[in-house]
Enzyme design. Structure first.
Site, PDB file in Angstrom:
ATOM      1  N   CYS A 180      44.976  39.807  29.222  1.00 56.91           N
ATOM      2  CA  CYS A 180      44.119  41.099  29.355  1.00 56.91           C
ATOM      3  C   CYS A 180      43.395  41.284  30.771  1.00 56.91           C
ATOM      4  O   CYS A 180      42.606  42.125  31.015  1.00 56.91           O
ATOM      5  CB  CYS A 180      42.746  40.894  28.228  1.00 56.91           C
ATOM      6  SG  CYS A 180      43.028  40.503  26.734  1.00 56.91           S
ATOM      7  N   ARG A 221      41.592  50.041  29.258  1.00 57.81           N
ATOM      8  CA  ARG A 221      42.264  49.573  28.100  1.00 57.81           C
ATOM      9  C   ARG A 221      41.360  48.429  27.349  1.00 57.81           C
ATOM     10  O   ARG A 221      41.267  48.624  26.175  1.00 57.81           O
ATOM     11  CB  ARG A 221      43.428  48.980  28.666  1.00 57.81           C
ATOM     12  CG  ARG A 221      44.393  48.255  27.437  1.00 57.81           C
ATOM     13  CD  ARG A 221      45.457  47.287  28.344  1.00 57.81           C
ATOM     14  NE  ARG A 221      46.274  46.287  27.747  1.00 57.81           N
ATOM     15  CZ  ARG A 221      45.667  45.124  27.275  1.00 57.81           C
ATOM     16  NH1 ARG A 221      44.617  44.738  27.914  1.00 57.81           N
ATOM     17  NH2 ARG A 221      46.508  44.318  26.601  1.00 57.81           N
TER      18      ARG A 221
END
Length: 330
Positions: A180, A221
Protein backbone atom coordinates in the site's frame (compact mmCIF):
# COMPACT_ATOMS: atom_id res chain seq x y z
CA UNK A 1 6.12 -4.96 -10.74
CA UNK A 2 5.99 -5.33 -6.88
CA UNK A 3 7.99 -7.85 -4.90
CA UNK A 4 6.21 -8.45 -1.60
CA UNK A 5 7.15 -11.21 0.80
CA UNK A 6 4.69 -14.06 1.08
CA UNK A 7 2.65 -14.08 4.27
CA UNK A 8 3.59 -16.85 6.69
CA UNK A 9 0.33 -18.67 6.05
CA UNK A 10 1.19 -19.42 2.41
CA UNK A 11 4.97 -19.04 2.29
CA UNK A 12 7.37 -21.94 1.82
CA UNK A 13 10.49 -21.33 3.89
CA UNK A 14 14.14 -22.33 3.75
CA UNK A 15 15.00 -22.49 7.42
CA UNK A 16 13.32 -19.36 8.74
CA UNK A 17 13.60 -17.39 5.49
CA UNK A 18 10.64 -17.36 3.06
CA UNK A 19 11.43 -19.02 -0.26
CA UNK A 20 10.17 -15.91 -2.05
CA UNK A 21 12.79 -13.78 -0.29
CA UNK A 22 15.57 -16.22 -1.19
CA UNK A 23 14.56 -16.29 -4.86
CA UNK A 24 14.12 -12.51 -5.02
CA UNK A 25 17.54 -11.75 -3.55
CA UNK A 26 19.18 -14.44 -5.69
CA UNK A 27 17.63 -13.05 -8.87
CA UNK A 28 18.49 -9.43 -8.09
CA UNK A 29 22.02 -10.39 -7.05
CA UNK A 30 22.50 -12.18 -10.36
CA UNK A 31 21.07 -9.23 -12.30
CA UNK A 32 23.47 -6.86 -10.52
CA UNK A 33 26.43 -9.16 -11.20
CA UNK A 34 25.44 -9.35 -14.87
CA UNK A 35 25.23 -5.55 -14.99
CA UNK A 36 28.75 -5.25 -13.58
CA UNK A 37 30.04 -7.76 -16.14
CA UNK A 38 28.45 -5.75 -18.95
CA UNK A 39 30.01 -2.52 -17.65
CA UNK A 40 33.41 -4.27 -17.78
CA UNK A 41 32.71 -5.35 -21.39
CA UNK A 42 32.24 -9.04 -20.58
CA UNK A 43 29.04 -9.08 -22.61
CA UNK A 44 28.69 -12.81 -23.28
CA UNK A 45 29.09 -13.85 -19.61
CA UNK A 46 26.67 -11.04 -18.73
CA UNK A 47 24.07 -12.44 -21.14
CA UNK A 48 24.24 -15.94 -19.71
CA UNK A 49 24.17 -14.78 -16.10
CA UNK A 50 21.24 -12.45 -16.79
CA UNK A 51 19.43 -15.33 -18.52
CA UNK A 52 19.72 -17.42 -15.36
CA UNK A 53 18.57 -14.45 -13.29
CA UNK A 54 15.42 -14.16 -15.39
CA UNK A 55 14.53 -17.81 -14.74
CA UNK A 56 14.97 -17.37 -10.98
CA UNK A 57 12.96 -14.15 -11.16
CA UNK A 58 10.12 -16.03 -12.85
CA UNK A 59 10.21 -18.71 -10.14
CA UNK A 60 9.94 -15.98 -7.52
CA UNK A 61 6.73 -14.69 -9.08
CA UNK A 62 5.37 -18.24 -9.26
CA UNK A 63 5.68 -18.48 -5.45
CA UNK A 64 3.42 -15.44 -5.21
CA UNK A 65 0.44 -17.09 -6.96
CA UNK A 66 -1.07 -18.69 -3.80
CA UNK A 67 -0.89 -15.36 -1.99
CA UNK A 68 -2.66 -13.37 -4.69
CA UNK A 69 -5.21 -16.11 -5.44
CA UNK A 70 -6.05 -17.40 -1.97
CA UNK A 71 -5.51 -14.39 0.26
CA UNK A 72 -5.62 -11.20 -1.79
CA UNK A 73 -8.21 -12.74 -4.15
CA UNK A 74 -7.01 -10.51 -6.97
CA UNK A 75 -7.73 -11.88 -10.47
CA UNK A 76 -5.45 -9.30 -12.11
CA UNK A 77 -2.45 -9.97 -9.89
CA UNK A 78 -2.98 -13.73 -10.02
CA UNK A 79 -2.94 -13.73 -13.82
CA UNK A 80 0.12 -11.49 -13.94
CA UNK A 81 2.07 -13.68 -11.54
CA UNK A 82 1.11 -16.80 -13.50
CA UNK A 83 2.31 -15.19 -16.73
CA UNK A 84 5.59 -14.02 -15.19
CA UNK A 85 7.33 -17.41 -15.25
CA UNK A 86 6.95 -18.23 -18.99
CA UNK A 87 7.69 -14.63 -19.95
CA UNK A 88 10.81 -14.56 -17.76
CA UNK A 89 12.02 -17.88 -19.14
CA UNK A 90 11.49 -16.55 -22.65
CA UNK A 91 13.53 -13.45 -21.81
CA UNK A 92 16.34 -15.72 -20.61
CA UNK A 93 16.10 -17.75 -23.80
CA UNK A 94 16.39 -14.62 -25.93
CA UNK A 95 19.50 -13.56 -24.02
CA UNK A 96 21.10 -16.97 -24.54
CA UNK A 97 20.28 -16.68 -28.25
CA UNK A 98 22.24 -13.42 -28.41
CA UNK A 99 19.72 -10.59 -27.90
CA UNK A 100 22.11 -8.23 -26.11
CA UNK A 101 19.59 -5.38 -26.10
CA UNK A 102 17.74 -7.23 -23.32
CA UNK A 103 20.62 -6.39 -20.98
CA UNK A 104 19.19 -2.89 -20.61
CA UNK A 105 15.90 -4.34 -19.33
CA UNK A 106 17.87 -6.73 -17.11
CA UNK A 107 19.77 -3.76 -15.66
CA UNK A 108 16.46 -2.01 -15.03
CA UNK A 109 15.23 -5.00 -13.02
CA UNK A 110 18.51 -4.95 -11.07
CA UNK A 111 17.96 -1.32 -10.08
CA UNK A 112 14.31 -1.99 -9.27
CA UNK A 113 15.38 -4.70 -6.86
CA UNK A 114 18.02 -2.48 -5.30
CA UNK A 115 15.34 0.17 -4.72
CA UNK A 116 12.70 -2.21 -3.41
CA UNK A 117 14.30 -5.11 -1.52
CA UNK A 118 16.04 -3.05 1.19
CA UNK A 119 12.72 -1.32 1.92
CA UNK A 120 11.01 -4.71 2.05
CA UNK A 121 13.57 -6.49 4.20
CA UNK A 122 15.12 -3.84 6.51
CA UNK A 123 12.71 -3.64 9.50
CA UNK A 124 13.24 0.03 10.38
CA UNK A 125 12.68 1.14 6.78
CA UNK A 126 9.67 -1.12 6.37
CA UNK A 127 8.10 0.16 9.60
CA UNK A 128 8.66 3.79 8.65
CA UNK A 129 7.13 3.34 5.19
CA UNK A 130 4.03 1.51 6.41
CA UNK A 131 3.30 3.74 9.40
CA UNK A 132 4.02 6.97 7.51
CA UNK A 133 1.68 5.88 4.72
CA UNK A 134 -0.99 5.05 7.31
CA UNK A 135 -0.63 8.50 8.91
CA UNK A 136 -0.88 10.25 5.54
CA UNK A 137 -3.91 8.17 4.58
CA UNK A 138 -5.58 9.04 7.88
CA UNK A 139 -4.96 12.72 7.17
CA UNK A 140 -6.64 12.24 3.79
CA UNK A 141 -9.65 10.67 5.50
CA UNK A 142 -9.88 13.63 7.84
CA UNK A 143 -10.20 15.94 4.84
CA UNK A 144 -13.45 14.08 4.08
CA UNK A 145 -14.73 14.32 7.64
CA UNK A 146 -13.62 10.92 8.98
CA UNK A 147 -11.20 10.55 11.89
CA UNK A 148 -11.13 6.91 13.04
CA UNK A 149 -7.67 7.08 14.62
CA UNK A 150 -4.83 4.64 13.98
CA UNK A 151 -4.35 1.45 16.01
CA UNK A 152 -2.11 -1.58 15.73
CA UNK A 153 -3.02 -3.88 12.87
CA UNK A 154 -2.66 -7.65 12.65
CA UNK A 155 0.66 -7.09 10.89
CA UNK A 156 2.07 -5.54 14.07
CA UNK A 157 2.36 -1.97 12.77
CA UNK A 158 0.44 1.13 13.79
CA UNK A 159 -1.37 1.08 10.48
CA UNK A 160 -5.00 0.06 11.13
CA UNK A 161 -7.83 2.56 10.88
CA UNK A 162 -9.84 2.32 14.08
CA UNK A 163 -13.40 2.56 12.79
CA UNK A 164 -15.94 1.35 15.35
CA UNK A 165 -17.44 -1.84 13.84
CA UNK A 166 -20.75 -1.06 15.51
CA UNK A 167 -21.05 2.26 13.74
CA UNK A 168 -20.04 1.28 10.19
CA UNK A 169 -22.03 -0.52 7.51
CA UNK A 170 -19.86 -3.62 7.13
CA UNK A 171 -18.18 -3.75 10.52
CA UNK A 172 -14.84 -4.04 8.77
CA UNK A 173 -11.84 -1.79 8.43
CA UNK A 174 -8.50 -1.80 6.62
CA UNK A 175 -4.84 -1.50 7.49
CA UNK A 176 -1.77 -0.49 5.50
CA UNK A 177 0.71 -3.13 4.36
CA UNK A 178 3.89 -2.81 2.32
CA UNK A 179 2.17 -2.98 -1.05
CA UNK A 180 0.00 0.00 0.00
CA UNK A 181 3.03 2.30 0.22
CA UNK A 182 3.51 2.59 -3.55
CA UNK A 183 7.18 1.61 -3.23
CA UNK A 184 6.77 -1.12 -5.85
CA UNK A 185 5.62 1.28 -8.57
CA UNK A 186 8.24 3.80 -7.51
CA UNK A 187 10.90 1.11 -7.87
CA UNK A 188 9.72 0.32 -11.41
CA UNK A 189 10.20 3.86 -12.64
CA UNK A 190 13.32 4.39 -10.58
CA UNK A 191 14.84 1.26 -12.09
CA UNK A 192 13.93 2.19 -15.65
CA UNK A 193 15.31 5.71 -15.29
CA UNK A 194 18.51 4.55 -13.58
CA UNK A 195 19.25 1.84 -16.16
CA UNK A 196 19.15 3.89 -19.37
CA UNK A 197 22.14 5.71 -20.83
CA UNK A 198 21.37 9.41 -20.41
CA UNK A 199 22.90 12.41 -18.60
CA UNK A 200 22.06 12.55 -14.91
CA UNK A 201 20.62 16.06 -15.21
CA UNK A 202 17.95 14.77 -17.62
CA UNK A 203 17.09 11.88 -15.30
CA UNK A 204 16.31 14.00 -12.26
CA UNK A 205 13.08 15.63 -13.50
CA UNK A 206 11.32 12.44 -14.69
CA UNK A 207 12.41 10.66 -11.52
CA UNK A 208 11.01 13.33 -9.20
CA UNK A 209 7.85 13.68 -11.31
CA UNK A 210 7.08 9.96 -11.42
CA UNK A 211 7.74 9.44 -7.70
CA UNK A 212 5.62 12.46 -6.77
CA UNK A 213 2.67 11.46 -8.95
CA UNK A 214 2.78 7.86 -7.72
CA UNK A 215 2.84 9.05 -4.10
CA UNK A 216 -0.19 11.30 -4.60
CA UNK A 217 -2.27 8.78 -6.56
CA UNK A 218 -1.40 6.04 -4.07
CA UNK A 219 -2.61 8.26 -1.24
CA UNK A 220 -5.91 8.86 -3.06
CA UNK A 221 -6.21 5.10 -3.63
CA UNK A 222 -5.64 4.29 0.05
CA UNK A 223 -8.20 6.85 1.20
CA UNK A 224 -10.76 5.53 -1.29
CA UNK A 225 -10.33 1.90 -0.22
CA UNK A 226 -10.07 2.82 3.46
CA UNK A 227 -13.47 4.52 3.36
CA UNK A 228 -15.24 2.23 0.88
CA UNK A 229 -14.63 -0.89 2.97
CA UNK A 230 -16.17 0.11 6.33
CA UNK A 231 -18.92 2.27 4.88
CA UNK A 232 -20.09 -0.33 2.35
CA UNK A 233 -19.97 1.78 -0.78
CA UNK A 234 -20.29 -1.33 -2.97
CA UNK A 235 -22.55 -3.60 -0.93
CA UNK A 236 -25.13 -3.75 -3.73
CA UNK A 237 -26.72 -7.15 -4.37
CA UNK A 238 -24.96 -7.72 -7.71
CA UNK A 239 -21.50 -7.18 -6.25
CA UNK A 240 -22.30 -9.24 -3.13
CA UNK A 241 -23.49 -12.14 -5.29
CA UNK A 242 -20.36 -12.03 -7.48
CA UNK A 243 -17.95 -11.85 -4.55
CA UNK A 244 -19.58 -14.62 -2.54
CA UNK A 245 -20.37 -17.00 -5.40
CA UNK A 246 -17.33 -16.60 -7.65
CA UNK A 247 -14.62 -15.45 -5.23
CA UNK A 248 -15.69 -17.37 -2.15
CA UNK A 249 -15.34 -14.31 0.07
CA UNK A 250 -17.60 -13.24 2.95
CA UNK A 251 -20.37 -10.82 1.98
CA UNK A 252 -19.05 -8.10 4.26
CA UNK A 253 -15.77 -8.00 2.30
CA UNK A 254 -17.59 -7.01 -0.90
CA UNK A 255 -16.92 -3.28 -0.77
CA UNK A 256 -13.25 -3.85 -0.01
CA UNK A 257 -12.74 -6.33 -2.83
CA UNK A 258 -14.62 -4.25 -5.39
CA UNK A 259 -12.78 -1.07 -4.39
CA UNK A 260 -9.35 -2.69 -4.11
CA UNK A 261 -9.23 -5.57 -6.59
CA UNK A 262 -11.30 -4.17 -9.41
CA UNK A 263 -11.63 -0.38 -9.33
CA UNK A 264 -8.30 0.64 -7.78
CA UNK A 265 -6.18 -1.95 -9.58
CA UNK A 266 -7.75 -1.19 -12.95
CA UNK A 267 -7.26 2.54 -12.50
CA UNK A 268 -3.69 1.89 -11.34
CA UNK A 269 -2.89 0.36 -14.71
CA UNK A 270 -4.27 3.44 -16.46
CA UNK A 271 -2.29 5.71 -14.13
CA UNK A 272 0.96 3.80 -14.72
CA UNK A 273 0.49 4.09 -18.47
CA UNK A 274 -0.04 7.84 -18.10
CA UNK A 275 3.06 8.24 -15.92
CA UNK A 276 5.04 6.19 -18.41
CA UNK A 277 4.00 8.56 -21.20
CA UNK A 278 5.12 11.58 -19.17
CA UNK A 279 8.47 9.98 -18.35
CA UNK A 280 9.04 9.03 -21.98
CA UNK A 281 8.41 12.60 -23.11
CA UNK A 282 11.10 13.80 -20.72
CA UNK A 283 13.49 10.87 -21.12
CA UNK A 284 13.04 9.10 -24.48
CA UNK A 285 15.82 6.64 -23.65
CA UNK A 286 13.33 4.82 -21.40
CA UNK A 287 11.69 3.56 -24.60
CA UNK A 288 14.55 1.10 -25.12
CA UNK A 289 13.72 -1.25 -22.22
CA UNK A 290 10.00 -0.75 -22.89
CA UNK A 291 10.52 -1.91 -26.49
CA UNK A 292 12.18 -5.01 -25.10
CA UNK A 293 9.15 -5.69 -22.90
CA UNK A 294 6.88 -5.43 -25.94
CA UNK A 295 9.13 -7.73 -27.94
CA UNK A 296 8.96 -10.37 -25.19
CA UNK A 297 5.16 -10.08 -25.15
CA UNK A 298 4.59 -10.04 -28.92
CA UNK A 299 7.74 -11.28 -30.67
CA UNK A 300 7.58 -8.19 -32.88
CA UNK A 301 9.99 -5.26 -33.08
CA UNK A 302 8.36 -1.85 -32.52
CA UNK A 303 9.79 1.66 -32.86
CA UNK A 304 8.04 3.38 -29.96
CA UNK A 305 9.92 6.63 -30.52
CA UNK A 306 8.38 6.94 -33.97
CA UNK A 307 4.93 5.86 -32.75
CA UNK A 308 4.90 8.37 -29.89
CA UNK A 309 6.60 11.15 -31.80
CA UNK A 310 9.35 11.78 -29.24
CA UNK A 311 11.77 14.62 -29.89
CA UNK A 312 14.78 12.40 -30.46
CA UNK A 313 16.74 13.87 -27.54
CA UNK A 314 18.32 10.51 -26.84
CA UNK A 315 19.62 10.24 -30.40
CA UNK A 316 21.00 13.78 -30.20
CA UNK A 317 22.87 12.98 -27.00
CA UNK A 318 24.26 9.79 -28.54
CA UNK A 319 25.48 11.69 -31.60
CA UNK A 320 27.09 14.31 -29.36
CA UNK A 321 28.89 11.65 -27.35
CA UNK A 322 30.18 10.09 -30.55
CA UNK A 323 31.45 13.44 -31.80
CA UNK A 324 33.23 14.15 -28.49
CA UNK A 325 34.82 10.71 -28.55
CA UNK A 326 36.15 11.28 -32.05
CA UNK A 327 37.72 14.60 -31.04
CA UNK A 328 39.10 13.27 -27.76
CA UNK A 329 36.70 15.40 -25.66
CA UNK A 330 34.75 12.81 -23.68
Amino acid sequence: MNMPTLPASTAVTIGSIPLGDVLAWTAIGAFVAAMVLEWRDFVDPARYLAAGAWVVFGLFWLTMVPHYYLEVKSPIQTLLTLAALPLSVYAGYLLVQGRESLLVLSNAVAFMGLFYLPAETIPVVRTWLIETTAAQTHFGMELFGYSPGIIEGSNGYMSKFGFDPNETVTGRTTYIIMSCTGIGSMAIFGGLIAAVDAPLKRKVTPFVLSIGVIWFLNLVRNVFIGLASPWGWFQQDFFVYFVTEFMGAPADRTSYLVAHNFIAQSLSIVALLGITYLVVRLLPEVLEPLEEVIYILTGTEYDLADALGTDGQGETDAAARTARSETGDD
